[in-house]
Design an enzyme around this catalytic site. Structure first.
Site, PDB file in Angstrom:
ATOM      1  CE  LYS A  67     -30.370 -13.972  32.130  1.00  0.00           C
ATOM      2  NZ  LYS A  67     -30.726 -12.749  32.862  1.00  0.00           N
TER       3      LYS A  67
ATOM      4  CD  GLU B  11     -28.794 -15.989  40.235  1.00  0.00           C
ATOM      5  OE1 GLU B  11     -29.041 -16.567  39.161  1.00  0.00           O
ATOM      6  OE2 GLU B  11     -29.648 -15.312  40.831  1.00  0.00           O
TER       7      GLU B  11
ATOM      8  CE  LYS C 289     -34.176  -6.506  40.756  1.00  0.00           C
ATOM      9  NZ  LYS C 289     -32.998  -6.770  41.580  1.00  0.00           N
TER      10      LYS C 289
ATOM     11  CD  GLU D 157     -35.205 -18.187  30.233  1.00  0.00           C
ATOM     12  OE1 GLU D 157     -35.325 -16.947  30.367  1.00  0.00           O
ATOM     13  OE2 GLU D 157     -34.094 -18.760  30.221  1.00  0.00           O
TER      14      GLU D 157
ATOM     15  N   GLY E  93     -33.305 -10.723  42.987  1.00  0.00           N
ATOM     16  CA  GLY E  93     -34.274 -11.746  42.581  1.00  0.00           C
ATOM     17  C   GLY E  93     -34.322 -12.919  43.551  1.00  0.00           C
ATOM     18  NE  ARG E  94     -28.126 -14.165  44.517  1.00  0.00           N
ATOM     19  CZ  ARG E  94     -27.768 -13.335  43.551  1.00  0.00           C
ATOM     20  NH1 ARG E  94     -28.507 -13.242  42.459  1.00  0.00           N
ATOM     21  NH2 ARG E  94     -26.677 -12.613  43.655  1.00  0.00           N
TER      22      ARG E  94
ATOM     23  CG  HIS F 176     -33.490 -45.930  51.208  1.00  0.00           C
ATOM     24  ND1 HIS F 176     -33.246 -47.205  51.651  1.00  0.00           N
ATOM     25  CD2 HIS F 176     -34.108 -45.289  52.214  1.00  0.00           C
ATOM     26  CE1 HIS F 176     -33.743 -47.346  52.880  1.00  0.00           C
ATOM     27  NE2 HIS F 176     -34.265 -46.194  53.252  1.00  0.00           N
TER      28      HIS F 176
HETATM   29  O1  F6P Z   1     -30.784 -15.224  35.177  1.00  0.00           O
HETATM   30  C1  F6P Z   1     -30.669 -14.945  36.520  1.00  0.00           C
HETATM   31  C2  F6P Z   1     -31.770 -14.088  37.024  1.00  0.00           C
HETATM   32  O2  F6P Z   1     -31.490 -12.762  36.763  1.00  0.00           O
HETATM   33  C3  F6P Z   1     -32.004 -14.323  38.499  1.00  0.00           C
HETATM   34  O3  F6P Z   1     -31.125 -13.647  39.299  1.00  0.00           O
HETATM   35  C4  F6P Z   1     -33.425 -13.931  38.642  1.00  0.00           C
HETATM   36  O4  F6P Z   1     -33.963 -14.409  39.835  1.00  0.00           O
HETATM   37  C5  F6P Z   1     -33.993 -14.582  37.407  1.00  0.00           C
HETATM   38  O5  F6P Z   1     -33.016 -14.397  36.413  1.00  0.00           O
HETATM   39  C6  F6P Z   1     -35.307 -14.037  36.950  1.00  0.00           C
HETATM   40  O6  F6P Z   1     -35.233 -12.678  36.666  1.00  0.00           O
HETATM   41  P1  F6P Z   1     -36.526 -11.803  36.523  1.00  0.00           P
HETATM   42  O7  F6P Z   1     -37.249 -11.838  37.835  1.00  0.00           O
HETATM   43  O8  F6P Z   1     -36.040 -10.431  36.179  1.00  0.00           O
HETATM   44  O9  F6P Z   1     -37.382 -12.389  35.442  1.00  0.00           O
END
Ligand code: F6P
Length: 549
Positions: free
Chosen positions: A513, A358, A210, A216, A272-273, A389
């Site tokens: 972060k 979240e 987003k 990452e 995002g979620r 199990h």
């Molecule tokens: O670290 C949390 C977050 O902001 C989430 O809410 C989001 O889904 C994820 O990181 C990834 O963010 P992006 O889509 O901006 O890379």
């Protein structure tokens, strides 16, 4: 902002407390069913293809009425309407919350800041459809002219969990000649394992972010680009045929070197979620095709409309949300288990963890005052029979209150045949048996009647009264997946509304972060990082020592 009355001082809240410590001090499901022969039929709510049976919950008509009064007093439907209207209910980020617009029909009108956003949504869906069809048909080729056979989604959180979960759920509907991989972890092993057996000439990277600033994702995408270029002779032009971006941030996408024509857009009013039904679903759309993707969106929309219009007593997300409040706030339950009886739903609970935790893992109210009531639960679970199990022992005979959702389907997917198809009844027998055992247990007298030695009786007794909700549908289709996800989205909404928290921000992930960025130079170059606490400084020193050995 006017001050909202304190939740736990509301008369509707204290009435629920009295109800819990009075008539429902020791709720007994055997007695509740015996006293009410119609309970199994009445405590069912239907939405779309979902039949939701909540009869095995620790509630009576009175409990439900009191919970509904709480929902009315906290104006859950008022906030719901504001969300659907596009008002900026994400107060800390001053944003509208309009994932519902992502699945609105073409002729709907939903405005943000005076602009109808529905045409934009459909323009992106059309662009995605065209691209997905080109990849699926082989018309979109890689840099060397070979067709694309592998799609690697690079993203994290909402930019990974949704598409990865939905791909798994809808595997029987996917184009089996294509390979799909989902890379999220900044651990280089993730990307390594995802691409080690792939041919770069046939691989498309879908970079989903987003913000397009998530470390990452950008790190993995940069490494993926190096892998691609190394495999294709280093020609930078290859990037345009092998990289597309899904983002709200055109500037950063361009800066990364992805052609803006290869960017699929979404907007800041999509959390995002809550985003895998936006452009973030591109890899899923390539997998299942645009038609199936739209069926899934229609499934979401069915539940959106239900949530928006169904009366409170028949409103599925409202009822599920209220049941969660009942257990969390009046029984002290700390967690909520989601236990699907479907192999295809193996990533569903992990997806719900982000959606729920979240969203509702907050401890201040919308106006910044602290809460002094429990908010979101720990959501956990894996497919049911496997869990049976492993950890079901604790649910049956442990000391904790763990409300659970059991999810199952009447028919296995069409692809299964013969013996594998026949296994489905056994799978579902397990679901029904667990619901029964959890609710009604086994009394000491029943154990004795089996001739069990007296000293063994306590060990073999099941106290029962473990609440479950059973969600059944005919089969797991794209539409049913959309319905399930929307059901949980709105359930989470209901709870956030009652707790008076902002379910749409996620400030709690920021600190880690920032600190990771600060610590990294100490690990890589041995840089002196000022302000490290003694424990972390010692860990960093140990890490560096071990690294050198
Ligand atoms: O670290 C949390 C977050 O902001 C989430 O809410 C989001 O889904 C994820 O990181 C990834 O963010 P992006 O889509 O901006 O890379």
């Amino acid at each position: 902002m006017s001050e909202t009355p304190k939740l736990t001082r509301r008369p509707e809240w204290t009435e629920l407390e009295d109800h819990r410590s009075g008539p429902l001090l020791h709720p007994d499901l055997r007695e509740l069913f015996a006293a009410d022969p119609g309970r199994a039929q009445r405590y069912v709510v239907r939405v779309g293809d979902l039949r939701i049976d909540y009869s095995k919950n620790l509630v009576t008509d009175e409990t439900l009425a009191l919970l509904q009064e709480l929902a009315a007093a906290t104006d859950v439907f008022g906030l719901r309407d504001a969300m659907f209207r596009g008002e900026k209910i994400n107060v800390t980020e001053d944003r509208a919350v309009l994932h519902t617009a992502l699945r609105a029909p073409r002729d709907a009108v939903i405005e943000v800041d005076g602009e109808n956003v529905v045409p934009k949504v459909h323009a992106v869906l059309d662009k995605m459809s065209e691209f997905a069809n080109r990849v699926r048909s082989g018309e979109w080729t890689g840099h060397t002219g070979r067709r694309i056979r592998n799609v690697v989604n690079i993203g994290i959180g909402g930019s990974d969990l949704g598409p990865a979960m939905a791909y798994e759920v809808l595997r029987p509907f996917t184009e089996r000649s294509l390979t799909f991989r989902f890379v999220s972890n900044v651990d280089g092993a993730d990307l390594h394992e995802a691409v080690r057996d792939l041919d770069p000439a046939e691989t498309l990277f879908v970079v989903a972010s987003k913000t397009f600033t998530t470390i990452e994702t950008i790190t993995n995408a940069t490494s993926a680009r190096s892998w691609l270029l190394a495999g294709l002779g280093g020609d930078d032009k290859a990037v345009a045929r092998h990289f597309v971006a899904l983002s709200t941030n055109a500037e950063k996408v361009t800066e990364f070197g992805i052609d803006p024509d290869n960017m699929f857009e979404f907007w800041d009013w999509v959390g995002g979620r809550y985003s895998y039904d936006s452009a973030i679903g591109l890899s899923l759309m390539i997998a299942i095709g645009p038609e199936r993707f739209r069926e899934m969106l229609d499934g979401f929309h069915i539940v959106d409309e239900h949530f928006r219009t169904a009366p409170a007593e028949a409103n599925a997300p409202l009822i599920l949300g209220l049941l969660g409040i009942w257990y969390g706030n009046f029984f002290g339950a700390q967690s909520h288990a989601v236990l699907p009886y479907s192999h295809y739903l193996s990533k569903f609970t992990a997806y719900l963890q982000q959606l729920d935790m979240e969203s509702n893992g907050k401890s201040v109210q919308r106006d910044g005052r602290p809460v002094d009531w429990q908010t979101g639960p720990v959501v956990w679970g894996t497919p049911g029979t496997n869990g049976q199990h492993a950890y079901y022992q604790l649910i049956h005979q442990g000391t904790k209150v763990i409300p659970a959702d059991l999810i199952g389907f009447a028919r296995p997917v069409d692809e299964l045949s013969g013996e594998l198809k026949a296994q489905h009844d056994l799978l579902m027998a397990n679901l029904f048996a667990q619901g029964q055992a959890l609710a009604f247990g086994k009394t000491a007298d029943e154990v004795r009647a089996e001739g069990v030695a007296e000293e063994q009786v306590p060990h073999r007794t099941f106290r029962g009264n473990h609440p479950t909700t059973t969600i059944l549908a005919r089969e797991l289709t794209p539409s049913v997946l959309g319905q399930l996800v929307a059901l949980y989205e709105h359930k989470v909404f209901v709870q956030g509304a009652i707790w008076n928290i902002d379910s749409f921000d996620q400030w709690g992930v920021e600190l880690g972060k920032v600190l990771a960025k600060r610590v990294e130079p100490a690990l890589t170059d041995g840089a002196d990082v000022p302000g490290l606490d003694p424990s972390t400084a010692a860990l960093v020193a140990a890490y560096r020592e071990l690294k050198e050995v």
